[in-house]
Scaffold this active site. Structure first.
Site, mmCIF file in Angstrom:
data_model
loop_
_atom_site.group_PDB
_atom_site.id
_atom_site.type_symbol
_atom_site.label_atom_id
_atom_site.label_comp_id
_atom_site.label_asym_id
_atom_site.label_seq_id
_atom_site.Cartn_x
_atom_site.Cartn_y
_atom_site.Cartn_z
ATOM 1 N N LYS A 1 0.809 -1.223 0.000
ATOM 2 C CA LYS A 1 0.000 0.000 0.000
ATOM 3 C C LYS A 1 0.841 1.270 0.000
ATOM 4 O O LYS A 1 0.375 2.321 -0.432
ATOM 5 C CB LYS A 1 -0.893 0.031 1.260
ATOM 6 N N ALA B 1 -7.536 -7.510 0.435
ATOM 7 C CA ALA B 1 -6.794 -8.658 -0.119
ATOM 8 C C ALA B 1 -7.337 -8.999 -1.519
ATOM 9 O O ALA B 1 -7.483 -8.097 -2.338
ATOM 10 C CB ALA B 1 -6.851 -9.852 0.831
ATOM 11 N N LEU C 1 -10.284 -9.766 -2.535
ATOM 12 C CA LEU C 1 -11.669 -9.360 -2.854
ATOM 13 C C LEU C 1 -11.663 -8.426 -4.058
ATOM 14 O O LEU C 1 -10.875 -7.480 -4.101
ATOM 15 C CB LEU C 1 -12.302 -8.602 -1.680
ATOM 16 N N GLY D 1 -3.291 -14.449 16.098
ATOM 17 C CA GLY D 1 -2.517 -13.999 14.945
ATOM 18 C C GLY D 1 -3.281 -13.040 14.051
ATOM 19 O O GLY D 1 -2.897 -12.785 12.909
ATOM 20 N N ASP E 1 -3.746 1.671 8.982
ATOM 21 C CA ASP E 1 -3.835 0.725 7.878
ATOM 22 C C ASP E 1 -5.140 0.925 7.093
ATOM 23 O O ASP E 1 -5.141 0.921 5.857
ATOM 24 C CB ASP E 1 -3.755 -0.707 8.432
ATOM 25 N N LYS F 1 -5.913 2.321 3.072
ATOM 26 C CA LYS F 1 -6.862 1.718 2.124
ATOM 27 C C LYS F 1 -7.877 2.764 1.652
ATOM 28 O O LYS F 1 -8.205 2.832 0.465
ATOM 29 C CB LYS F 1 -7.578 0.525 2.769
ATOM 30 N N GLY G 1 -5.351 -12.505 4.676
ATOM 31 C CA GLY G 1 -4.875 -13.874 4.576
ATOM 32 C C GLY G 1 -3.898 -14.014 3.420
ATOM 33 O O GLY G 1 -4.046 -13.358 2.395
#
Lengths: 279, 279
Positions: A43, A71, A73, A124, A138, A142, A259
């Protein structure tokens, strides 16, 4: 600069940046000049200065960056289709952090904020320092990528960002251990209060990004329980796009937004998508 | 056949079929041979024989047909991205008829089936003969297009199709006026019964297409009220895609799946998407 680049043609080489670093920006400037295609999961290059951004997208057909938002999508691909068809997008609202999505739906169930964050870290779901997620930075990156895609010429510092912890608990003031050990517990009551207040109005809290007109912000919003965003559970991402064609009811894209698998799939689909530019 | 075609190159011409006719199929065969790109809103060429289909998609990069399924909704583009990234799609379930979506959510509210269909016709939601929608044939064509995209080598007659009216009320047996005047009323009780039975299980009825393994069928299904398909109201389309990456929770695409504007936008985005093939 070789002959292909001089002719403005693509070289048939793609430069793929799956890092999370700002240090690739200078290199990206060069490969664009060389006529290479660019595929990004990173990014940072897209959220740098407008000058860097303009350079990066100077050949719009040669750049793909699906995996920078949600991700794999199909968010960027779908927005690009709307934009290229001339359908003006006037509002985007979305939950673009699996981590914060998980946190917000867990506190909704009455669990203490501090506990939820610790569990998320153990699962995680968060960065090693969960404040990297809780700061909203973050999500703001986006949001900036989406806003620039819509043509807004803004920078990261023009985005209103709500952090889920106060400055005095920041990385400069205390260690991760101190934050998780004692700092974050003092935020529990406040979060619980907000959840309750929202619930009295039949609403839930979601950490969302909103892009509308000149407005671009990320933070907690009270939303109807019975809306695509309000119904969101766990770590799924969801994006609602309102345009001339999707006016009363938005175009909704929903699914796993994080993921390794889906991020890699997004990068691979991007690479294959530019194949027609390879001589 | 010209030199470009002999070289296997695209000519830089796109043939756009926005008709609803089977008569274009022969012409499409020819333009593919001539090296033209093909953009379709017309479902018929893609739901003809496997031989016609193979011919049509013989240069996969030169064909786009977003508006054949869900109008401009990015269904085909998203599926193509999943497939090109190597993410195996193992299940698709969707509501792909705005008309039947409207009908099913209205009968859920207790309105008589016959009344709902008449209102839908008056609102312009149905074909002039509503049986064209109620037969399920239009949804079956969309299901076939999706199934073939996934690599299934099947024809329209291998799809199990549930019609919402019996054969003895078909266009061969009675006129539209007779059907709407007296025929359809006799179906009200049966539909109401099914709605009630579903409701007792906490479910709702939806007219869906399901593609899973070798199974490809369209018809009424009982679905949980609290699922993306169960929550669907009015004429929106929704598609749930299950793959390796979207395993427990599907990739969901939802929004207006009919209308001149969005269909045209889908066609235009398709045309722009093949621009790199134009020399």
């Amino acid at each position: 600069m070789d002959i292909a680049a001089l002719l403005g043609k693509a070289t048939g080489l793609a430069f793929v940046d799956c890092s999370a670093s700002s240090e690739t920006i200078r290199m990206l400037n060069q490969v664009v000049d060389m006529g290479c295609c660019v595929v990004l999961a990173n990014k940072k290059p897209l959220t740098s200065t407008m000058e860097d951004y303009d350079k990066l997208v100077s050949y719009p057909r040669r750049i793909r960056h699906e995996s920078t938002v949600g991700a794999g999508l199909p968010v960027i691909a779908s927005l690009n289709r709307l934009l290229s068809s001339g359908d003006p997008v006037h509002r985007i609202i979305g939950s673009l952090s699996g981590t914060l999505g998980y946190v917000m739906s867990e506190v909704e169930d009455g669990k203490p904020f501090s506990e939820v964050v610790k569990v998320a870290k153990n699962l995680g779901f968060t960065e090693p320092d969960p404040r990297d997620d809780l700061s909203g930075m973050d999500v703001a990156r986006k949001a900036l990528i989406l806003a620039r895609l819509l043509g807004r010429r803004i920078n990261l510092d023009s985005i209103k960002i709500e952090s889920l912890y106060p400055d005095e608990m920041g990385p400069d003031a205390m260690s991760v251990e101190e934050f998780l050990g004692s700092g974050i517990v003092s935020l529990d009551n406040d979060v619980q209060e907000r959840v309750k207040r929202a619930s009295l109005n039949g609403n839930v809290l979601r950490y969302v990004c909103v892009i509308e007109g000149s407005r671009c912000e990320v933070g907690i919003q009270e939303l109807p329980k019975d809306s695509p965003l309000g119904r969101l559970r766990g770590s799924d991402n969801v994006l609602e796009i309102y345009s001339r064609c999707y006016n009363k009811q938005p175009l909704v894209i929903q699914g796993a937004g994080a993921g390794n698998d889906t991020t890699a799939a997004g990068v691979l689909a991007d690479i294959l998508d530019i194949q027609d530019l390879f001589p």
